[in-house]
Design a protein around this motif. Structure first.
Motif, PDB file in Angstrom:
ATOM      1  N   LYS A  41       0.827  -1.207   0.000  1.00 51.82           N
ATOM      2  CA  LYS A  41       0.000   0.000   0.000  1.00 51.82           C
ATOM      3  C   LYS A  41       0.862   1.257   0.000  1.00 51.82           C
TER       4      LYS A  41
ATOM      5  N   ARG B  93      -3.330   4.042  -1.885  1.00 53.20           N
ATOM      6  CA  ARG B  93      -4.340   4.222  -0.835  1.00 53.20           C
ATOM      7  C   ARG B  93      -4.628   5.686  -0.552  1.00 53.20           C
TER       8      ARG B  93
ATOM      9  N   ASP C  20     -11.124   3.700  -8.217  1.00 47.72           N
ATOM     10  CA  ASP C  20     -11.105   2.846  -7.026  1.00 47.72           C
ATOM     11  C   ASP C  20     -11.617   3.655  -5.828  1.00 47.72           C
ATOM     12  N   ASP C  21     -12.722   3.203  -5.262  1.00 43.41           N
ATOM     13  CA  ASP C  21     -13.333   3.954  -4.166  1.00 43.41           C
ATOM     14  C   ASP C  21     -12.547   3.902  -2.869  1.00 43.41           C
ATOM     15  N   ASN C  22     -11.565   3.003  -2.814  1.00 42.80           N
ATOM     16  CA  ASN C  22     -10.817   2.869  -1.568  1.00 42.80           C
ATOM     17  C   ASN C  22      -9.694   3.888  -1.420  1.00 42.80           C
TER      18      ASN C  22
END
Lengths: 334, 334, 334, 334
Positions: free
Chosen positions: A2, A28, A45-47
């Motif tokens: 990450k 991230r 990417d919603d994260n």
């Protein structure tokens, strides 16, 4: 693994796009002081978390690396805080704005056993890697000179002069292509606007082996030129980075010096053979740089061509060039 | 007006051809130390005398002028003997190999009321004359920089270095285009063969007005480049002498600095307008130079852009560049 | 061997210069209807006679050959009278203005055992000879197409259209490079001024082997282009005649058609390898053409690539193209 | 206005990107037969539905328009079903694969009062719009010729020949620049692989006014060329689409025909003036095309330069060219 991106202005979106295509890293965080810039970025990417506060990244224990793409004068502070928070660091060129600060970052990374990678992207471009390959062959001969013109109508920056923006590329390429380091630098600069940094500079590097490098950088040219000549004693390469595909031309041209026995006279013979335009792989340099950064993290024995030390060597020359520029071209030893 | 040519090697035949087409001058002698070179010249006029002895010319009372096209290190001696024999002198660039010798020739010519003309041919080329015209207009703005690249695979000469062969052109053009003279010169040179003169040199001239000039000359380039940029504060010209006809491109590009009242910050605005390729007269520069030489003889008030004094000013800068080159780029005051 | 030149307009001086440098031939006469043109020629040899009367040449028993460089519509009459007077003939392209007249000249030359040489100069240029050499190699593959653009702002001629002035070069090159002759011609032409010949023409030649050639000629282009592509099934050559030295570029590019067994589908694979710019000899084509003409005279077994028959084959295609042009592009069998 | 995209292969992602930046349209569906292609698309908006079934779009009452970017041979069927479902249609060029099918689509759109927009993108490029502006001025003179070379090493397509892939651009540009339509077409084509469509074609269009257009398209060229010359009787434009910014060059070159009274002879005078490179707006053509499509929907009086009728006129000429090609260049009336 990450990771977070700090700085999403001019170069940051390229990092994001390449990181999205890389399977080892997972973005991230995207961090920028400007909320507007963050809003401009569309994400698949919603994260991914957008934030204006770098502390969000530093305090996330699961975050392993940070990609820094901010103004040069912020490099030291941001990289230092990332390393201190135990993150590996991938940072845009130049590593920092002084030799001393570069050293401090290198030492900190070493102490913490973290990777410190400087994104001298050109070192990963298919063209420069091909030049390295060709110029190391015996039939290229000895290096005689490197002559680079890197000019265009560019953004006049407030914090760094044209050397730190454009000549930095040539210096990293030179250090990569050439085993030895320059021993002397002389540089003449020019300020168009007295309150701003230099907009043009002419930099010359001398080497012990009689190799010489000349770099012409200018933010005020009406035409864009990215042309570099590497003259060898047997062959010569012209590298035109603006060509869409035929970037390199290898000339079988030069001069043969014929030493006559018992004579002080050297005969000279000109030679002209076929010219070759090597085909190059189509591969984005940045993607390869990111792969190598990953290697430095997972493989401690990996030899990286663009680590902190390499970044320091570039800044060392930039500092000397700045010094010579202030003395109107007086040669400075490195 | 009866005249003689001394030196019929590389450039001499061009003189002969242009003199044959000129109606004011009548070639009577062609002189060269090499009988073979003399034999190679085919003549349409039986009255022309070929000789290896310059005294044939000097002693001919009816001969009024001599055109000298010999190696630089012979200029002083030949020109001096011609002036002493009361001949007007047209001499190839550079005028001589030292400032002092230039001065001696100028004084001798003045004392004898003879013309002394230095063939800085580029000053008579339609392209350079057009640059002069365009750059003097108000809408060109102030001169910011001059940047010239003059490189190719060239004859490595024994008596002069690449500055005296190639940079001499740029220096004469600069002195012609620009009212002021440089105040400081720094130059870094490079010898490929230690026993020969410098094959590459990077020369920078600084002016009081903040104008800067940079000249890159190289005898060892695999590609031939003759490209000069003159950057003005309102417009910029690119001069590519290798183009058969479209040699000049005038860009309406640049940067507007907007000074804000009561603020130390300068706003910058980039401007991009239409580009113009001016049409040029097709006229051989040398033919115009010969015409001007004739004018200096018949009209004592004629203002000549390439007289002895102009030739001296060029050599003055070349000498300073040589000096800086020996000091590895240390700036030299002029 | 004593020879005469007829026609000293545009091309004649080139003949004279090359003949002066050739040791086998000795120019004795220069003939032109225009006294002014004759006066313009300066001669190094007092034994050359300038005349406006071709009979002076025809009646000189010691004169062995005549070089004809006159307008196309005069070729037949002048060449015929020369052959009848037992002179070998070197004549500018195209041989004559009709197939029938070409045939008559060939027959006359054969009957008299005289040489008849057509100056398709390009066949002797180092670039075209190199293309021949490269394209005959097995690794070049089969010829797919020839595509040539030969345009510029040119003299609009009164007696011949643009095909006979410009396409004639491509047709002679095609006949030289390619074993087979075209079977079909279609051509569309364009007249800018109705009372003048065509100023633009687009010519397509089809061959039995599936080879195709396309030629674009135009006297009204603002830019000069001389660019020819020869596409082979394994390699491709681009020939840019305006380049001073790097005229040829050999691409290792193309398409591999992979035939799958028991399948009607062809897989296609694109290939891209290194590109090569072959170095070319610096040799004037005309000088080599003159040498070959000499060989045809002294050696009856000499195989000449530009004899009367080759000249006829070119005119044959030009005639068919003219015919198709009148029918607005209707294909004409050859 | 909610819209869907059908076809997300080569061009579709460009549509998506431009639609995302357009504030009038909101993408709701992305449809493609290939699930893999759908998966490759990363979306910033969670409300977009990916589907392999076009019926999802057709049955959504709230969907107002569909952007079709599929192979040409599917255009008719897909566009027809969209129009029948009351959706406005934006479709890639060419409108369809036959004149008759184009007509059917136009009639259907008219009957339903729906917009039918053909994406002849070049009509919205700053370069082509500038050519239109310049060429309509009186001082450009009458159109003499249009000559376009559009060649590269391209994908050999299975369903359409090179005319429908590349010449389609020139035909739409010609119809846009020129008031009149061609009266005659002749075309010669060439198949490299017998089972595949033509890979090269040479197309000539004749107009009543004596204007002529020539188009050279080739999928098998080792070099990429996109060069178009528009010759006017007073000025001429060269359009090089591969130049990053200086795409247009306007020449003040040409021929003046001077008619003499009481004489059948026309005098010709060549003129050469300054050349201009007009500065162009930096604006993506597709973005402007999408804006115009929106205008056709909201403003029924909006005059659209790329509506169904314009699309039909292009296909009309393509059909005639195909016909002439089968007859080896025989001219076909339109």
């Amino acid at each position: 693994m990450k990771i977070g991106i700090v700085g999403i202005g001019y170069w940051g979106p390229n990092l994001l796009r390449n990181l999205n295509e890389n399977k080892k890293f997972k973005v991230r965080y995207i961090c920028d002081l400007s909320r507007a810039k963050l809003n401009n970025i569309s994400l698949s990417d919603d994260n991914i978390i957008k934030t204006t506060n770098i502390k969000d990244l530093l305090s996330d224990k699961n975050l392993e690396a940070v990609f820094i793409s901010t103004p040069v004068n912020t490099h030291f502070k941001i990289a230092k805080s990332c390393l201190e928070a135990n993150k590996h660091v991938f940072i845009e060129k130049p590593l920092s704005d002084s030799k001393q600060r570069c050293l401090a970052l290198i030492e900190l990374a070493e102490k913490k056993s973290l990777s410190l990678f400087v994104d001298h992207t050109f070192l990963y471009s298919p063209a420069v890697m091909k030049i390295k390959k060709i110029s190391q062959k015996k039939d290229f001969g000895k290096f005689i000179y490197y002559d680079s013109t890197r000019i265009n109508l560019g953004l006049i920056q407030n914090d760094i002069n044209v050397l730190w923006d454009l000549a930095v590329h040539d210096i990293s390429i030179l250090n990569y292509l050439c085993e030895e380091k320059p021993k002397k630098v002389s540089c003449v600069g020019h300020k168009y606007i007295s309150s701003k940094p230099e907009t043009a500079a002419y930099l010359t590097l001398k080497y012990s082996s009689n190799f010489i490098a000349h770099i012409n950088v200018n933010w005020l040219s009406p035409v864009k030129i990215r042309k570099t000549i590497l003259g060898g004693s047997r062959k010569m390469i012209v590298y035109n980075d603006l060509e869409p595909s035929d970037k390199l031309t290898l000339y079988d041209k030069g001069i043969d010096v014929i030493k006559k026995e018992k004579s002080s006279i050297n005969l000279i013979k000109y030679k002209v053979g076929d010219t070759i335009v090597p085909s190059l792989k189509i591969k984005e340099a940045l993607s390869q740089a990111i792969s190598d950064f990953y290697q430095t993290i997972v493989n401690k024995n990996f030899i990286c061509k663009s680590d902190g030390l390499k970044g320091l060597e570039v800044v060392d020359i930039l500092e000397a060039a700045n010094k010579s520029m202030k003395l109107e071209g007086k040669p400075i030893n490195i």
